[in-house]
Design an enzyme around this catalytic site. Structure first.
Site, PDB file in Angstrom:
ATOM      1  N   GLN A 118       5.307   6.483  -6.849  1.00 48.74           N
ATOM      2  CA  GLN A 118       5.589   5.700  -8.229  1.00 48.74           C
ATOM      3  C   GLN A 118       4.172   5.387  -8.768  1.00 48.74           C
ATOM      4  O   GLN A 118       3.904   5.202  -9.904  1.00 48.74           O
ATOM      5  CB  GLN A 118       6.229   4.410  -7.779  1.00 48.74           C
TER       6      GLN A 118
ATOM      7  N   ALA B 250       0.171   8.481   0.607  1.00 50.41           N
ATOM      8  CA  ALA B 250       0.163   7.530   1.733  1.00 50.41           C
ATOM      9  C   ALA B 250       1.642   7.601   2.478  1.00 50.41           C
ATOM     10  O   ALA B 250       2.575   8.075   1.798  1.00 50.41           O
ATOM     11  CB  ALA B 250       0.074   6.139   1.200  1.00 50.41           C
TER      12      ALA B 250
ATOM     13  N   THR C 126       4.363   5.323   3.140  1.00 52.23           N
ATOM     14  CA  THR C 126       4.515   3.931   2.684  1.00 52.23           C
ATOM     15  C   THR C 126       5.860   3.400   3.305  1.00 52.23           C
ATOM     16  O   THR C 126       6.481   2.295   2.803  1.00 52.23           O
ATOM     17  CB  THR C 126       4.762   4.193   1.019  1.00 52.23           C
TER      18      THR C 126
ATOM     19  N   TYR D 282       1.943   0.091   9.881  1.00 56.49           N
ATOM     20  CA  TYR D 282       1.515   0.334   8.482  1.00 56.49           C
ATOM     21  C   TYR D 282       0.283  -0.326   7.940  1.00 56.49           C
ATOM     22  O   TYR D 282      -0.499   0.235   7.603  1.00 56.49           O
ATOM     23  CB  TYR D 282       2.657   0.145   7.456  1.00 56.49           C
TER      24      TYR D 282
ATOM     25  N   LYS E  17      -3.308   1.326   7.111  1.00 55.37           N
ATOM     26  CA  LYS E  17      -4.177   0.959   5.759  1.00 55.37           C
ATOM     27  C   LYS E  17      -5.307   0.250   6.058  1.00 55.37           C
ATOM     28  O   LYS E  17      -6.456   0.725   5.177  1.00 55.37           O
ATOM     29  CB  LYS E  17      -3.232   0.188   4.877  1.00 55.37           C
TER      30      LYS E  17
END
Ligand SMILES: NC(=O)c1ccc[n+]([C@@H]2O[C@H](COP(=O)([O-])OP(=O)(O)OC[C@H]3O[C@@H](n4cnc5c(N)ncnc54)[C@H](OP(=O)(O)O)[C@@H]3O)[C@@H](O)[C@H]2O)c1
Length: 267
Positions: free
Chosen positions: A15, A57, A59, A118, A122
């Site tokens: 997105q 990534a 996600t 997650y 990151k």
């Protein structure tokens, strides 16, 4: 920043990748999907560009709890491979690097303490990207492609009278079009850590109500707790992001982003 040689976008089908591709469309944009470059592997031969916008990534926050090694391979290993290219790098990171206990907006100087796999991957990715990168922490992204909360609610709202949505997590739903425009502005500012998220804040339940209201759906939102929903990954209860840097690009309110996104989906 001079973009004569162009920009390279990873995760181009995601997105944010889709929005970045459009934002920089009048320059040369090299859009890379997973089939062009699986970022868990070193990069193939790539054209010379001025900046790499690294939006690829892992996600899926819940699935990362089940498969931490693969999530790290994409988020940490992928960022390592992106940094190795030696091109000025923009890395996208997340509000989930925070534990949510602060209870007031998180700024760049606040200490991270991720609760989930997650979030940890990151945060490691931020370290791997290093001081020479622009590290953009953003939150609750939504846009016209890929899987996201707005598209899920539109789907459910069209079918059901009621949906259960958590009301004890507060953040900044950020429209990818607004973020992409802010990233363009960031390229003329110093590298380092930047918090870029929509103005305003809400809970997921409030966001769902706004989606139904704007879309004209007659669907009730039943407000539930995080415990009731029972998702595998822990999430911060409060992860509103703000920048303490006076020169930071400011994003419009999340509700303006929602309206733009719905217009885009209807067109
Ligand atoms: N979504 C959010 O709410 C949110 C919030 C804060 C920060 N962020 C960060 O913002 C960035 C963009 O997120 P997004 O919402 O645009 O994500 P997205 O829609 O899930 O897009 C991620 C893209 O990465 C690709 N990808 C996954 N694994 C890959 C691999 N091994 N090699 C190459 N490409 C791979 C995916 O391709 P496939 O479709 O083939 O899997 C997908 O196109 C990410 O860094 C994310 O961590 C997101």
């Amino acid at each position: 920043m001079d973009l004569t040689r162009g920009v390279l976008v990873t995760g181009a089908d995601g997105q944010l990748g889709a929005a970045l591709g459009e934002e920089f469309a009048e320059t040369r944009v090299v859009r890379l999907t997973r089939s062009d470059w699986d970022v868990t592997l070193p990069a193939p031969a790539l054209p010379d560009v001025d900046v790499l916008l690294h939006a690829a990534a892992w996600t899926d926050v819940d699935a990362a709890e089940e498969d931490p090694q693969e999530a790290a391979a994409v988020n940490v290993g992928g960022t390592q491979h992106a940094a190795e290219l030696g091109v000025p790098l923009v890395l996208f990171s997340t509000d989930y690097v925070f534990d949510g206990r602060k209870g007031e907006p998180y700024v760049e100087s606040d200490a991270p303490n991720p609760l989930s796999v997650y979030g940890r991957t990151k945060l490691q990715a931020e370290a791997v990207a290093g001081d020479a990168a622009w590290i953009v922490r953003t939150s609750w992204l939504f846009g016209w492609t890929s899987r996201n909360f707005v598209r899920t609610m539109l789907h459910l709202g069209a079918e059901r009278d009621e949906v259960a949505v958590v009301d004890d997590q507060r953040g900044c739903p950020t429209y990818v079009g607004h973020l992409a425009a802010a990233v363009r502005g960031l390229l003329d500012r110093p590298r380092g850590l930047w918090h870029l998220a929509a103005d305003g804040d809400c809970t997921w339940a409030e966001f769902a109500e706004a989606i139904f209201e704007e879309a004209g759906f007659d669907c009730r939102v039943r407000r539930v707790t995080t415990e009731e929903l029972g998702r595998p990954a822990p999430r911060p209860r409060y992860s509103v992001l703000r920048s303490a840097r006076p020169e930071a690009p400011r994003l419009p309110h999340w509700r303006a982003g929602l309206r733009e996104c719905l217009e885009r989906l209807a067109s």
